[in-house]
Design an enzyme around this catalytic site. Structure first.
Site, PDB file in Angstrom:
ATOM      1  N   ASP A  98       0.814  -1.209   0.000  1.00 33.41           N
ATOM      2  CA  ASP A  98       0.000   0.000   0.000  1.00 33.41           C
ATOM      3  C   ASP A  98       0.852   1.266   0.000  1.00 33.41           C
ATOM      4  OD1 ASP A  98      -2.470   1.675   0.389  1.00 33.41           O
ATOM      5  OD2 ASP A  98      -3.317  -0.322   0.727  1.00 33.41           O
ATOM      6  N   HIS A  99       0.168   2.409   0.085  1.00 32.94           N
ATOM      7  CA  HIS A  99       0.812   3.709  -0.074  1.00 32.94           C
ATOM      8  C   HIS A  99       1.959   3.915   0.918  1.00 32.94           C
ATOM      9  CE1 HIS A  99      -0.918   5.495   3.616  1.00 32.94           C
ATOM     10  NE2 HIS A  99      -1.943   4.689   3.343  1.00 32.94           N
ATOM     11  N   ASP A 100       3.016   4.531   0.433  1.00 34.26           N
ATOM     12  CA  ASP A 100       4.140   4.977   1.258  1.00 34.26           C
ATOM     13  C   ASP A 100       4.930   3.850   1.926  1.00 34.26           C
ATOM     14  OD1 ASP A 100       3.724   7.943   1.003  1.00 34.26           O
ATOM     15  OD2 ASP A 100       1.810   7.421   1.948  1.00 34.26           O
TER      16      ASP A 100
END
Length: 207
Positions: free
Chosen positions: A132-134
């Site tokens: 997922d993000h980051d």
């Protein structure tokens, strides 16, 4: 020099690499493997040319390491510094344009890599995994099939996330740690350990 991309390794992981190259329509020049019984054979129709060391006979070659063992992947990458390591992303994978994928890294079928995720060098994101993000996956880390990493997770160098394991947001897994299949990482884990269970708990320390 032979045209196409070489694959280092002739085991199961290499089969999936070859399948990925074929899905991308990339020419495959050959396979290297240290098992002498495999020389002269073929892997999914690709010839096994000889031991890994013989790759030095092809200066400037383009290659990808088709070996699942993270430590062996690191050793090969460090021994062959003049190789042009290719990054591969399966056509069925979703990799956000803002994500970064390092040299030699491989993103397999059915995976998702979300915005501002960063994959280092020779990272493996295996079949059906989500990043997922980051998130940050350092060099030689691997998420195996069905792994799910929530936002902001950090996997340090060489981490192995076992099949179907999960990490909740913002946790960090230390370098060369192994997380067992089906485990759920709910807090930071130190380096050089094996952790299993729900929640994941350290059961072994190793070098």
């Amino acid at each position: 020099m032979a045209e196409g991309i070489f694959v280092i390794g002739a085991g199961g992981h290499a089969k999936v690499i070859i399948g990925l190259l074929k899905a991308l329509g990339k020419p495959i020049a050959g396979v290297f493997d240290d098992d002498p019984t495999k020389k002269g054979q073929s892997l999914l129709g690709v010839p096994v040319l000889g031991p890994v060391e013989s790759a030095r006979e092809y200066p400037g070659l383009k290659a990808v390491i088709g070996i699942g063992n993270n430590r062996i992947r690191k050793r090969i990458a460090e021994c062959f510094r003049d190789v042009n390591w290719v990054r591969l992303i399966h056509p069925s994978a979703w990799v956000d344009p803002s994500a970064q994928v390092g040299e030699g890294s491989v993103v397999f079928a059915g995976t998702v890599v979300q915005p501002h995720a960063k994959l280092g060098r020779h990272v493996v994101v295996n079949t059906g995994a989500t990043v997922d993000h980051d998130c940050f996956l350092d060099d030689y880390a691997q998420v195996t099939p069905g792994v799910h990493l929530a936002g902001g997770v950090v996997l340090e160098e060489g981490v192995m996330m076992g099949t179907g394991s999960v990490a909740i947001p913002l946790v960090r897994v230390g370098a060369w740690t192994t997380v067992g299949a089906g485990a759920v990482v709910t807090r930071d884990l130190p380096s050089h350990v094996t952790a299993v269970g729900i929640p994941a708990k350290v059961i072994k320390h190793h070098c």
